[in-house]
Design a protein around this motif. Sequence first.
Motif, short mmCIF file in Angstrom:
data_model
loop_
_atom_site.label_atom_id
_atom_site.label_comp_id
_atom_site.label_asym_id
_atom_site.label_seq_id
_atom_site.Cartn_x
_atom_site.Cartn_y
_atom_site.Cartn_z
N GLU A 52 34.84 32.35 40.46
CA GLU A 52 33.88 33.52 40.32
C GLU A 52 32.60 32.72 40.01
OE1 GLU A 52 32.69 37.35 37.41
OE2 GLU A 52 34.76 35.98 36.65
N ARG A 108 33.90 36.42 44.71
CA ARG A 108 34.93 37.00 43.85
C ARG A 108 35.86 37.19 44.68
NH1 ARG A 108 30.50 41.31 43.99
NH2 ARG A 108 29.70 40.80 45.47
N ALA A 131 38.31 34.88 43.32
CA ALA A 131 38.75 35.25 41.80
C ALA A 131 39.80 36.35 41.49
CB ALA A 131 36.58 35.50 41.43
N GLN A 156 39.41 41.58 34.40
CA GLN A 156 38.62 40.86 34.92
C GLN A 156 38.46 41.06 36.46
OE1 GLN A 156 36.54 39.93 32.87
NE2 GLN A 156 36.54 38.21 33.28
N LEU A 181 36.28 42.60 39.44
CA LEU A 181 35.72 42.28 40.43
C LEU A 181 35.82 43.06 41.21
CD1 LEU A 181 36.59 37.92 40.14
CD2 LEU A 181 34.07 39.60 40.00
#
Length: 381
Positions: free
Chosen positions: A340, A345, A348, A371, A375
């Motif tokens: 990230e 992204r 991630a 998280q 994203l």
Amino acid sequence: MNESLLRALVPAVIGILVRRGADFSAAEDAVQDALIEAVRGWPDDPPRDPQGWLVTVAWRKFLDAARADASRRQREEVVDREPQPGPTEAADDTLQLYFLCAHPSLTPGSAVALTLRAVGGLTTRQIAQAYLVPEATMAQRISRAKRTVSDVRFNQPGDVATVLRVLYLVFNEGYSGDVDLAAEAIRLTRRLAAVVDHAEVAGLLALMLLHHARRPARTGADGRLVPLAEQDRSRWNTGLIAEGVAILQAALARDRLGEFQAQAAIAALHADAPTAAETDWVQIVEWYDELVRLTDSPVARLNRAVAVGEADGPRAGLAALADLDPALPRYTAAAAYLHERDGDRVTAARLYAEAAQSAPNLAERGHLTRQAARLNAQLRR
């Protein structure tokens, strides 16, 4: 009644009974019985000499048990020499109790339980609640541990490093039930520091204080985990930080560096930064280099990779991470964070979701899941 004082007297009282002729297991049982009597009677009629009272009552409990047990007839000579109540012996056997309860023949779990019971003065019920197991299960664990060390000589030299690892295990359990194990670990480490002159004991105490200072900011009002970078630093306990730093500085000045001092130095650098952006990551990487040199720990190498990512950029962190085993705990979460930071992204988000599936606790799982969701929401825009 001062429960902290009561528990602090336990190691000395056990030591006195052992020197009078009781074996460790019988002495520990007798002291626990005496503690029950103290809880019942002290609020209404507190003794002038708490330790003397505990010694007298515990010794009587031991004698009663010895007389009632036909298999202990060989103790009759000890029983016949019952001392009269009076001033208690001045010798302090606390350090030997730490060594005994952290004996290498015990499993880590058994060593922790026996330490909390014999050195910490906690009841079996309290320990069971703290570890979220039935009281009967914990009682069996403690009984097995006492049998395992029953033949160990009480004055046999012990290993400070083993004691420190047991105390660190206690500290990392945090809080559960009606016992705050992090606070208990700090209390026990303070007592150890008072009876042994060892730089690593001071290092562990400093590490505990520095970590404990951040505790109020680790969770939000809704109970969610708050990462270090996002914590409200005004909620950190500056008194504990100052004490931890002072203890660490004194330990480092002795030039006998060990792993707990290195970990405490890293914690101190985090505590010293007014904001996350002002963290001295270059120094933190240097301390991780020392920690890896001292321990060659894969976990230290993983944390070092994250620190390298902060100091030298996420791609440098990912390069350091590539040398490690992906099966390491929290490896995937670290990779997700660094990807990230590097702007990837998609990768991630996938890694955060994978990391959540193997998270060691619900709080961490929830954090990693959020998280990934954050994203993925950004990617859909």
